[in-house]
Enzyme design. Structure first.
Site, PDB file in Angstrom:
ATOM      1  N   HIS A  35      19.546  79.956  31.334  1.00 33.56           N
ATOM      2  CA  HIS A  35      19.034  81.184  31.919  1.00 33.56           C
ATOM      3  C   HIS A  35      20.077  81.835  32.822  1.00 33.56           C
ATOM      4  CE1 HIS A  35      15.255  79.102  30.868  1.00 33.56           C
ATOM      5  NE2 HIS A  35      14.748  80.308  30.751  1.00 33.56           N
ATOM      6  N   ASP A  64      16.188  82.579  21.358  1.00 35.11           N
ATOM      7  CA  ASP A  64      15.771  82.580  22.750  1.00 35.11           C
ATOM      8  C   ASP A  64      16.044  83.979  23.313  1.00 35.11           C
ATOM      9  OD1 ASP A  64      14.754  81.595  25.143  1.00 35.11           O
ATOM     10  OD2 ASP A  64      15.999  79.802  25.130  1.00 35.11           O
TER      11      ASP A  64
END
Length: 338
Positions: free
Chosen positions: A186, A257
């Site tokens: 992230h 993702d």
């Protein structure tokens, strides 16, 4: 309002709040969009969630897919009014002492997740996590069932059986395995230096087992494995086409993702990332949090024709659940919360 007949497109997007505004509606009606991913920001209670998903479904025919990260533990977007799902690590710990009991509980947990999501109009959760817990990755940690690949494969297969019993497909993540590296994709680009043979002997075992078990979708990791390819797995034709589809025989939906994560940023802007992901083998790409990213993709991205997209996405649409008595039997060993 009559639903607009439009095939599902290769983009899944987030929305801003608990209802749709005009900008949300315009984006969701765009033919490039095929689904919506929901977050805690989109939830207040069950009635609101049901109304929101009904509104989304009424926009298009076939209805847009609606998904959520609802794994349990730290990653459960809907809380109040939903069963609290324990971290998958608890199932792995039980497996160490009682394999049959752990598998039964995993199956019941999958049934609970899917039954509650389907009751509120959500098609599927991005679960199960198939990463191994090597004790180094905080972002994975207790989201993983176990360090033991056989335990992960056994418990994840049982969880998938429970999901299917209540009408939901499954998404195995994060291919080929995010659990070895400490970095969080992230916020940065993790690099896993291990050789392919080492990955095959451990991390790939649950993916191979679940693919043989009928896994409907896979999400690749924003992790670089330089011994195999120089780009993150989600942008790698070696990983997605040669290994996942070729060697492992996966024929389901490959879902990127979030393209907004730091682990994806080395590929270029969001349009370049979408192009790279689909060229590598992703069928559906995620743009979760930034309306500007979504608008750029709707304005400038020109995805290539994908003849298998409609078929693969149709498998992810929520199906009919088992009769209530059958679900009750499947979940009968659940002592309160899963």
């Amino acid at each position: 309002m009559t639903a607009r007949v439009t095939p599902r497109g290769p983009l899944m997007i987030g929305i801003g709040g608990t209802t749709l505004d005009a900008a949300d509606r315009a984006r969701l009606l765009h033919p490039r969009v095929g689904g919506v991913i929901l977050f805690a920001r989109n939830y207040t209670d069950g009635a609101q969630l049901g109304a929101l998903t009904a509104t989304i479904r009424a926009l298009r025919d076939p209805a847009l897919l609606i998904a959520v990260d609802h794994e349990g533990g730290r990653v459960q977007r809907f809380r109040s009014g939903f069963t609290t799902i324990a971290p998958m690590r608890e199932l792995g710990s039980l497996w160490e002492h009682d394999v049959a009991a752990a598998a039964a509980r995993a199956r019941a947990t999958g049934t609970t997740i899917a039954r509650e999501l389907r009751a509120h109009g959500v098609d599927f959760s991005f679960t199960p996590v198939l990463d191994l817990d090597f004790g180094t990755s905080e972002v994975i940690g207790d989201r993983a069932f176990s360090r033991n690949p056989n335990a992960v494969a056994h418990l994840a297969a049982a969880l998938c059986d429970g999901l299917r019993a209540a009408g939901s497909a499954a998404v195995g993540k994060h291919f080929p395995g995010h659990g070895f590296v400490a970095a969080d994709s992230h916020h940065e680009v993790p690099v896993d230096e291990r050789a392919l043979a080492e990955l095959e002997a451990a991390d790939l075992v649950p993916f191979g087992a679940l693919i043989r078990h009928g896994l409907e979708a896979v999400m690749p990791a924003h992790v670089v494995y330089p011994a195999v390819d120089a780009v993150p797995a989600g942008f790698s034709r070696v990983w997605l086409t040669d290994i996942l589809r070729g060697r492992l025989g996966f024929d389901g939906l490959v879902i990127s993702d979030d393209l907004g994560m730091a682990g994806a940023c080395g590929v270029g802007d969001v349009v370049a990332r979408a192009e790279a992901a689909t060229a590598a083998g992703c069928d559906l790409v995620l743009a979760c949090n930034e309306p500007a990213d979504v608008d750029a993709l709707l304005d400038r991205w020109q995805p290539a024709p994908a003849p298998r997209l409609a078929e693969r996405m149709a498998r992810m649409a929520g199906g009919a659940a088992l009769a209530p008595a059958a679900i009750a039997r499947a979940a009968s060993d659940r002592p309160g919360d899963a």
